[in-house]
Design a protein around this motif. Structure first.
Motif, short mmCIF file in Angstrom:
data_model
loop_
_atom_site.label_atom_id
_atom_site.label_comp_id
_atom_site.label_asym_id
_atom_site.label_seq_id
_atom_site.Cartn_x
_atom_site.Cartn_y
_atom_site.Cartn_z
N UNK A 102 19.81 29.34 -45.48
CA UNK A 102 19.93 29.42 -46.93
C UNK A 102 20.60 30.72 -47.40
N UNK A 103 21.01 31.55 -46.46
CA UNK A 103 21.74 32.77 -46.81
C UNK A 103 23.22 32.51 -46.97
N UNK A 104 23.92 33.45 -47.58
CA UNK A 104 25.36 33.30 -47.80
C UNK A 104 26.19 33.79 -46.63
N UNK A 105 25.54 34.17 -45.54
CA UNK A 105 26.24 34.61 -44.34
C UNK A 105 26.49 36.11 -44.25
N UNK A 106 26.12 36.84 -45.29
CA UNK A 106 26.38 38.28 -45.29
C UNK A 106 25.33 39.08 -44.52
N UNK A 107 24.15 38.48 -44.31
CA UNK A 107 23.09 39.19 -43.59
C UNK A 107 23.41 39.24 -42.10
N UNK A 108 23.30 40.41 -41.52
CA UNK A 108 23.56 40.57 -40.09
C UNK A 108 22.24 40.59 -39.33
N UNK A 109 21.47 41.62 -39.53
CA UNK A 109 20.11 41.64 -39.02
C UNK A 109 20.00 41.52 -37.51
N UNK A 110 18.83 41.04 -37.09
CA UNK A 110 18.45 40.97 -35.69
C UNK A 110 18.81 39.59 -35.16
N UNK A 111 19.66 39.52 -34.14
CA UNK A 111 20.14 38.25 -33.63
C UNK A 111 19.34 37.82 -32.40
N UNK A 112 18.83 36.59 -32.45
CA UNK A 112 18.07 36.04 -31.33
C UNK A 112 18.69 34.72 -30.89
N UNK A 113 18.55 34.36 -29.61
CA UNK A 113 19.01 33.05 -29.16
C UNK A 113 18.13 31.96 -29.75
N UNK A 114 18.64 30.73 -29.83
CA UNK A 114 17.87 29.64 -30.45
C UNK A 114 16.47 29.46 -29.88
N UNK A 115 16.30 29.68 -28.59
CA UNK A 115 14.99 29.47 -27.97
C UNK A 115 13.94 30.46 -28.45
N UNK A 116 14.37 31.56 -29.09
CA UNK A 116 13.42 32.55 -29.62
C UNK A 116 13.43 32.60 -31.14
N UNK A 117 14.37 31.91 -31.76
CA UNK A 117 14.58 32.05 -33.20
C UNK A 117 13.80 31.04 -34.02
N UNK A 118 13.24 30.01 -33.36
CA UNK A 118 12.54 28.95 -34.09
C UNK A 118 11.09 29.34 -34.32
N UNK A 119 10.89 30.46 -35.03
CA UNK A 119 9.52 30.94 -35.23
C UNK A 119 9.19 31.05 -36.72
N UNK A 120 7.96 31.41 -37.00
CA UNK A 120 7.45 31.42 -38.37
C UNK A 120 8.24 32.35 -39.28
N UNK A 121 8.87 33.37 -38.72
CA UNK A 121 9.59 34.34 -39.54
C UNK A 121 10.93 33.81 -40.05
N UNK A 122 11.31 32.64 -39.60
CA UNK A 122 12.57 32.04 -40.03
C UNK A 122 12.37 30.67 -40.67
N UNK A 123 11.14 30.37 -41.09
CA UNK A 123 10.82 29.02 -41.54
C UNK A 123 10.22 29.00 -42.94
N UNK A 124 10.50 27.92 -43.65
CA UNK A 124 9.86 27.59 -44.91
C UNK A 124 9.04 26.32 -44.68
N UNK A 125 8.16 25.97 -45.62
CA UNK A 125 7.52 24.66 -45.54
C UNK A 125 8.59 23.56 -45.57
N UNK A 126 8.39 22.41 -44.90
CA UNK A 126 7.14 22.02 -44.24
C UNK A 126 6.99 22.50 -42.79
N UNK A 127 8.09 22.96 -42.15
CA UNK A 127 7.96 23.39 -40.76
C UNK A 127 7.01 24.57 -40.63
N UNK A 128 7.11 25.53 -41.56
CA UNK A 128 6.22 26.68 -41.52
C UNK A 128 4.77 26.22 -41.62
N UNK A 129 4.48 25.32 -42.52
CA UNK A 129 3.10 24.84 -42.71
C UNK A 129 2.60 24.13 -41.46
N UNK A 130 3.48 23.32 -40.83
CA UNK A 130 3.08 22.59 -39.63
C UNK A 130 2.73 23.54 -38.49
N UNK A 131 3.59 24.53 -38.24
CA UNK A 131 3.32 25.43 -37.12
C UNK A 131 2.14 26.34 -37.44
#
Length: 422
Positions: free
Chosen positions: A76-105
């Motif tokens: 949902x970002x415009x692509x300007x954020x650089x930040x901390x880059x993680x591979x997909x296997x580590x990026x699917x966590x609560x810190x990158x999620x909104x409901x409903x996935x966040x609520x489920x996990x």
């Protein structure tokens, strides 16, 4: 009786260099205060060149932390954020999620950090703290980050996840490099991330073969059995895929528990001890009990939050904060450090007061993204700080506070070392 305020001269709010130079990293509070006084929201440029909107006042930060219009999903970002880059296997966590996935996990792991599991860790934390202090006691001096505040959370998180003893030193090394890569090796952080990912994949496979009484085994049950109660391993879902963690979510969740549990605890213990050593009257008040009171821990968290800003967020639509319109997709940083010292919310906010009666700090978040590991963070800080103060009644800084080395990050607040004598 309260402690001493920060007195360093504040940088000009309009100067990006002043905001992120070494003096600012050593003491960001005057600079953040200048921004808060100048206005509720500022567009600033980060050291990596990204332009972000920094929210500075308590009421706005607290509201923003719970606002569903501020998304954690980087899509949902415009692509300007650089930040901390993680591979997909580590990026699917609560810190990158909104409901409903966040609520489920969050539902799937809600018992993992509950009172029963955390209370079982108390004896292990106490033993680990005592053993580390036994090692340094004969020396009369120590670096409390390298020799105590660093290794203690590694042991705690390793016990929680079920990490074998032989792998713990390597795990801490990878995590340290991720947090602060060496200046002469810019690719070291990426290598550490991949090594940690490979390690977690192997550890998960081993736990599948040989389950244990640990959090990682419980999370594997949530992945494989569809259980929504990893604290007990009881299958309370219907067994459908919608009730389960994906393999990437499982690996990412293990990474998050390890990384956040380690980094935040190191910072809380280190900066908490420093704050007390710099405020002798507050130190004396804490020493009155067998261990620091819950109120004292809350005040140390308010005074020195482990993260100066909350995780970046992205407005789903044009959004007004503090009377400032922020466009959809822009990066918003909610500044916990300024909110925790907002005089509109806290009396004498720049003073440390371990008996502060009304402490609604935001160091552990607010709303649905409130830190899932908060009970463990509080317990670990209480035991770790209390153990040092009991063991070493003559504890004192070995250097002038101005000589202390800090982690080179404006997003986190942590010491690189804490030399003491006792």
């Amino acid at each position: 009786m309260t402690g001493q305020p920060d007195t360093a001269a504040p940088p000009r709010p309009s100067s990006a260099g002043a905001l992120f130079d070494a003096a600012f990293i050593a003491n960001p509070y005057p600079g953040f205060a200048a921004l808060r006084e100048a206005g509720p929201v500022h567009q600033i440029t980060l050291p990596d060149g990204a332009k972000v909107w920094l929210v500075t006042r308590y009421a706005d930060v607290r509201a923003g932390l719970a606002d569903p219009r501020l998304s954690l999903n980087k899509a949902n970002g415009d692509g300007s954020w650089k930040g901390f880059s993680l591979p997909p296997a580590l990026d699917a966590n609560l810190l990158n999620m909104d409901p409903p996935d966040h609520s489920r996990i969050r539902r799937l792991v809600r018992h993992a950090f509950g009172p029963q599991r955390i209370s079982r860790l108390r004896p292990k934390i106490e033993v680990a703290a005592a053993e580390l202090l036994d090692r340094i006691a004969p020396n009369g001096e120590a670096d409390l980050i390298a020799e105590y505040a660093g290794p203690l959370p590694v042991r705690v998180i390793s016990d929680l996840l079920g990490v074998p003893e032989a792998d713990r030193a390597a795990m801490r090394g990878w995590t340290d490099v991720m947090i602060a890569p060496p200046a002469d090796d810019p690719r070291a952080g990426g290598r550490a991330i991949m090594e940690l990912q490979d390690f977690l994949v192997r550890l998960i496979a081993e736990k599948r073969r040989n389950p244990g009484d640990d959090l990682l085994t419980a999370m594997i049950a949530a992945r494989d059995d569809g259980s929504d109660d990893p604290g007990t391993g009881t299958d309370t879902g219907d067994g459908s895929d919608g009730d389960r963690l994906s393999e990437e979510e499982l690996t990412s969740l293990a990474f998050l528990v390890l990384f956040a549990g380690y980094e935040n605890s190191v910072h809380v213990i280190g900066t908490g001890l420093l704050a007390l050593l710099r405020n002798p009257e507050q130190l004396a008040a804490v020493r009155e009990g067998a261990e620091p009171s819950p109120a004292a821990i809350e005040e140390l968290l308010r005074y020195e939050p482990p993260g100066t800003v909350a995780l970046r967020r992205f407005p789903l639509t044009d959004l007004s904060i503090g009377g400032v319109t922020i466009p959809a997709g822009a990066t918003v940083l909610l500044c916990v450090a300024t909110a925790n010292r907002d005089p509109e919310r806290f009396a004498e906010p720049d003073l440390l007061d371990v008996r502060r009666p009304d402490n609604g700090h935001l160091s552990l978040g607010h709303g649905i993204h409130y830190c899932v590991g908060a009970p463990l963070a509080r317990l670990e800080a209480q035991i770790a700080i209390g153990a040092v103060l009991r063991r070493f009644p003559g504890l004192a800084l070995a250097v002038d506070p101005a000589e202390l080395a800090w982690r080179p990050s404006f997003r986190t607040r942590g010491l690189s070392s804490l030399p003491v004598t006792f």
